[in-house]
Motif scaffolding. Structure first.
Motif, PDB file in Angstrom:
ATOM      1  N   GLN A 104       0.824  -1.198   0.000  1.00  0.00           N
ATOM      2  CA  GLN A 104       0.000   0.000   0.000  1.00  0.00           C
ATOM      3  C   GLN A 104       0.865   1.257   0.000  1.00  0.00           C
ATOM      4  O   GLN A 104       0.541   2.250  -0.659  1.00  0.00           O
ATOM      5  CB  GLN A 104      -0.951  -0.003   1.201  1.00  0.00           C
ATOM      6  CG  GLN A 104      -1.996   1.105   1.145  1.00  0.00           C
ATOM      7  CD  GLN A 104      -3.121   0.884   2.136  1.00  0.00           C
ATOM      8  OE1 GLN A 104      -3.375  -0.235   2.566  1.00  0.00           O
ATOM      9  NE2 GLN A 104      -3.795   1.968   2.493  1.00  0.00           N
TER      10      GLN A 104
ATOM     11  N   GLN B 239       0.944   4.180  -2.831  1.00  0.00           N
ATOM     12  CA  GLN B 239       0.871   5.609  -2.515  1.00  0.00           C
ATOM     13  C   GLN B 239       2.017   6.371  -3.199  1.00  0.00           C
ATOM     14  O   GLN B 239       1.806   7.430  -3.796  1.00  0.00           O
ATOM     15  CB  GLN B 239       0.944   5.804  -0.998  1.00  0.00           C
ATOM     16  CG  GLN B 239       0.641   7.215  -0.526  1.00  0.00           C
ATOM     17  CD  GLN B 239      -0.831   7.452  -0.251  1.00  0.00           C
ATOM     18  OE1 GLN B 239      -1.562   6.533   0.090  1.00  0.00           O
ATOM     19  NE2 GLN B 239      -1.259   8.709  -0.383  1.00  0.00           N
TER      20      GLN B 239
ATOM     21  N   SER C 164      -5.920  10.603  -0.916  1.00  0.00           N
ATOM     22  CA  SER C 164      -6.168   9.582   0.099  1.00  0.00           C
ATOM     23  C   SER C 164      -6.459   8.264  -0.592  1.00  0.00           C
ATOM     24  O   SER C 164      -6.978   8.226  -1.709  1.00  0.00           O
ATOM     25  CB  SER C 164      -7.349   9.979   0.995  1.00  0.00           C
ATOM     26  OG  SER C 164      -8.535  10.106   0.227  1.00  0.00           O
TER      27      SER C 164
ATOM     28  N   ALA D 198      -8.155   4.395  -0.017  1.00  0.00           N
ATOM     29  CA  ALA D 198      -9.023   3.570   0.829  1.00  0.00           C
ATOM     30  C   ALA D 198      -9.365   2.281   0.086  1.00  0.00           C
ATOM     31  O   ALA D 198      -9.489   2.289  -1.146  1.00  0.00           O
ATOM     32  CB  ALA D 198     -10.304   4.317   1.183  1.00  0.00           C
ATOM     33  N   PRO D 199      -9.530   1.179   0.803  1.00  0.00           N
ATOM     34  CA  PRO D 199      -9.909  -0.072   0.130  1.00  0.00           C
ATOM     35  C   PRO D 199     -11.222   0.095  -0.620  1.00  0.00           C
ATOM     36  O   PRO D 199     -12.173   0.695  -0.115  1.00  0.00           O
ATOM     37  CB  PRO D 199     -10.050  -1.063   1.286  1.00  0.00           C
ATOM     38  CG  PRO D 199      -9.230  -0.500   2.395  1.00  0.00           C
ATOM     39  CD  PRO D 199      -9.353   0.994   2.248  1.00  0.00           C
TER      40      PRO D 199
ATOM     41  N   PHE E 187      -8.174  -0.300  -4.702  1.00  0.00           N
ATOM     42  CA  PHE E 187      -8.237   0.855  -3.815  1.00  0.00           C
ATOM     43  C   PHE E 187      -8.858   2.022  -4.571  1.00  0.00           C
ATOM     44  O   PHE E 187      -8.701   2.143  -5.787  1.00  0.00           O
ATOM     45  CB  PHE E 187      -6.836   1.253  -3.332  1.00  0.00           C
ATOM     46  CG  PHE E 187      -6.159   0.207  -2.492  1.00  0.00           C
ATOM     47  CD1 PHE E 187      -6.313   0.207  -1.119  1.00  0.00           C
ATOM     48  CD2 PHE E 187      -5.373  -0.770  -3.081  1.00  0.00           C
ATOM     49  CE1 PHE E 187      -5.687  -0.750  -0.338  1.00  0.00           C
ATOM     50  CE2 PHE E 187      -4.745  -1.734  -2.319  1.00  0.00           C
ATOM     51  CZ  PHE E 187      -4.906  -1.729  -0.935  1.00  0.00           C
ATOM     52  N   ARG E 188      -9.545   2.883  -3.819  1.00  0.00           N
ATOM     53  CA  ARG E 188     -10.073   4.117  -4.407  1.00  0.00           C
ATOM     54  C   ARG E 188      -9.164   5.268  -3.973  1.00  0.00           C
ATOM     55  O   ARG E 188      -8.995   5.506  -2.764  1.00  0.00           O
ATOM     56  CB  ARG E 188     -11.513   4.354  -3.967  1.00  0.00           C
ATOM     57  CG  ARG E 188     -12.124   5.629  -4.527  1.00  0.00           C
ATOM     58  CD  ARG E 188     -13.623   5.687  -4.344  1.00  0.00           C
ATOM     59  NE  ARG E 188     -14.311   4.841  -5.333  1.00  0.00           N
ATOM     60  CZ  ARG E 188     -14.868   3.670  -5.057  1.00  0.00           C
ATOM     61  NH1 ARG E 188     -14.834   3.187  -3.806  1.00  0.00           N
ATOM     62  NH2 ARG E 188     -15.465   2.960  -5.998  1.00  0.00           N
TER      63      ARG E 188
ATOM     64  N   THR F 208      -8.630   9.179  -3.894  1.00  0.00           N
ATOM     65  CA  THR F 208      -9.407  10.418  -3.974  1.00  0.00           C
ATOM     66  C   THR F 208      -8.467  11.610  -3.838  1.00  0.00           C
ATOM     67  O   THR F 208      -7.696  11.693  -2.873  1.00  0.00           O
ATOM     68  CB  THR F 208     -10.475  10.466  -2.869  1.00  0.00           C
ATOM     69  OG1 THR F 208     -11.312   9.307  -2.969  1.00  0.00           O
ATOM     70  CG2 THR F 208     -11.334  11.713  -2.999  1.00  0.00           C
TER      71      THR F 208
ATOM     72  N   HIS G  78     -11.697  11.064  -8.318  1.00  0.00           N
ATOM     73  CA  HIS G  78     -11.383   9.755  -7.729  1.00  0.00           C
ATOM     74  C   HIS G  78     -11.132   8.729  -8.830  1.00  0.00           C
ATOM     75  O   HIS G  78     -11.691   8.800  -9.929  1.00  0.00           O
ATOM     76  CB  HIS G  78     -12.517   9.284  -6.807  1.00  0.00           C
ATOM     77  CG  HIS G  78     -13.893   9.427  -7.368  1.00  0.00           C
ATOM     78  ND1 HIS G  78     -14.517   8.453  -8.106  1.00  0.00           N
ATOM     79  CD2 HIS G  78     -14.759  10.473  -7.319  1.00  0.00           C
ATOM     80  CE1 HIS G  78     -15.714   8.869  -8.472  1.00  0.00           C
ATOM     81  NE2 HIS G  78     -15.897  10.096  -8.014  1.00  0.00           N
TER      82      HIS G  78
ATOM     83  N   ASP H   7     -19.322   2.684  -6.823  1.00  0.00           N
ATOM     84  CA  ASP H   7     -19.171   1.744  -5.714  1.00  0.00           C
ATOM     85  C   ASP H   7     -20.441   0.942  -5.436  1.00  0.00           C
ATOM     86  O   ASP H   7     -20.575   0.324  -4.385  1.00  0.00           O
ATOM     87  CB  ASP H   7     -18.744   2.477  -4.440  1.00  0.00           C
ATOM     88  CG  ASP H   7     -19.704   3.584  -4.036  1.00  0.00           C
ATOM     89  OD1 ASP H   7     -20.759   3.728  -4.695  1.00  0.00           O
ATOM     90  OD2 ASP H   7     -19.403   4.303  -3.072  1.00  0.00           O
TER      91      ASP H   7
END
Length: 333
Positions: free
Chosen positions: A4, A8, A21, A23-24, A35-36, A38, A44, A94
């Motif tokens: 992860q 990043q 950011s 997030a899963p 991962f999303r 944003t 996004h 989503d």
């Protein structure tokens, strides 16, 4: 966590100087994770994490372009790092079909899915995707005795039972291979279709092949995760068949023959799925799939009981359903 952090860092090279950011978004039955991402401005994206020692991103890239060119709504690949196993994709939302479907919207959503399926099939050409050949179809069927019967139920078939299973496998394989061939998604169902504009968004197509024309339709309408009344399913099958004929797809002009092919193709898929769910539980520790087994077995038993040639398999399934699973959760090897 290390991967992860690498994701990043990779994203920061794609969007330099921009706070984002991560997030899963979801995970699937393989080693892939999603991962999303944003951005500060609200934009996004989806990042696919596919460890290269386990997964190859190239089929996803190729099939996304292939199905997208047909008119299906697939994610666009915006950036890629094949060495690390990262893809940056457009975000199709989503909300899965499974989360959204209800009695009020089912007809509209399924007809959208049928229309997209026909677009994909109408674009089919031989020699583009791997063949869904006898070896692959049979390898899938073998998951049923190896993982469902032997591992999940802890049962060893006797010679007569083995013969019944082998004869049924031959019938199902012969039927599948006699069907006209088109592009086959292989998991065209409610967890891989997204509510989107245009609708539906199509995901998880990286294992696509060139094979039987009924395969994706039965994946959609005899879905392992959601059940509909037989009358509704029959109506959707008829609507597909009518639309497919108008699109000049090679469906059998006799609906009775087409529906038999649909059901028998479903039996092959259901045997495979029962084996896969058992393997996910006992090899991979993903025991949530056990909850989906009874529906798949109901589909399979009902189909086999409707056809004289599959009657012996229906009887064998009845015998097996009287068995208590050997292990219900956790890992076994």
């Amino acid at each position: 966590m290390e991967r992860q952090q690498r994701i990043q860092a990779w994203l920061e090279t794609q969007f330099p100087g921009t706070h984002l950011s991560l997030a899963p978004a979801s995970a699937d039955a393989s080693f892939r994770r999603y991962f999303r991402a944003t951005l500060a401005n609200g934009d996004h994206y989806i990042v696919m994490d596919a460890p290269p020692q386990y997964e190859d991103c190239r089929p996803f890239i190729d099939v996304a372009a292939l199905f997208g060119a047909s008119g299906a709504h697939t994610p666009q690949v915006l950036a890629q790092d094949l060495e690390q196993g990262f893809l940056l994709l457009t975000d199709l939302g989503d909300t899965t079909y499974l989360a959204a479907l209800n009695a009020d919207n089912a007809n509209s959503l399924y007809l959208d899915a049928v229309d997209t399926l026909i677009k994909i099939q109408a674009a089919s050409r031989p020699g583009v995707l791997p063949d869904y050949d006898r070896a692959l179809l049979e390898r899938e069927l073998r998951l049923f005795p190896d993982w469902y019967i032997a591992c999940h139920l802890g049962v060893q078939l006797d010679a007569a039972q083995t013969q019944v299973l082998e004869q049924a496998f031959t019938l199902l394989l012969d039927n599948a291979l006699a069907q006209p061939k088109v592009y086959v998604h292989r998991d065209y169902h409610s967890r891989n279709l997204m509510i989107s504009t245009p609708n539906p968004g199509v995901l998880d197509f990286q294992d696509a092949v060139y094979g039987p024309i009924t395969y994706d339709l039965v994946s959609l309408l005899r879905d392992a995760y959601i059940e509909w009344d037989e009358e509704l399913v029959l109506d959707w099958v008829i609507r597909y068949w009518e639309k497919a004929r108008r699109a000049h797809l090679p469906v059998d002009p006799d609906f009775g023959v087409f529906y038999r092919d649909f059901e028998w193709m479903g039996a092959q898929r259901q045997l495979k799925v029962l084996g896969i769910f058992a393997r996910l539980c006992h090899r991979d520790g993903k025991d949530g799939y056990l909850n989906d087994m009874p529906l798949v077995m109901r589909y399979l038993s009902a189909t086999c009981s409707r056809y004289r040639e599959l009657g012996p398999l229906a009887q064998l399934l009845d015998e097996l359903q009287g068995q208590t699973p050997a292990v219900t959760s956790g890992y076994t090897f």
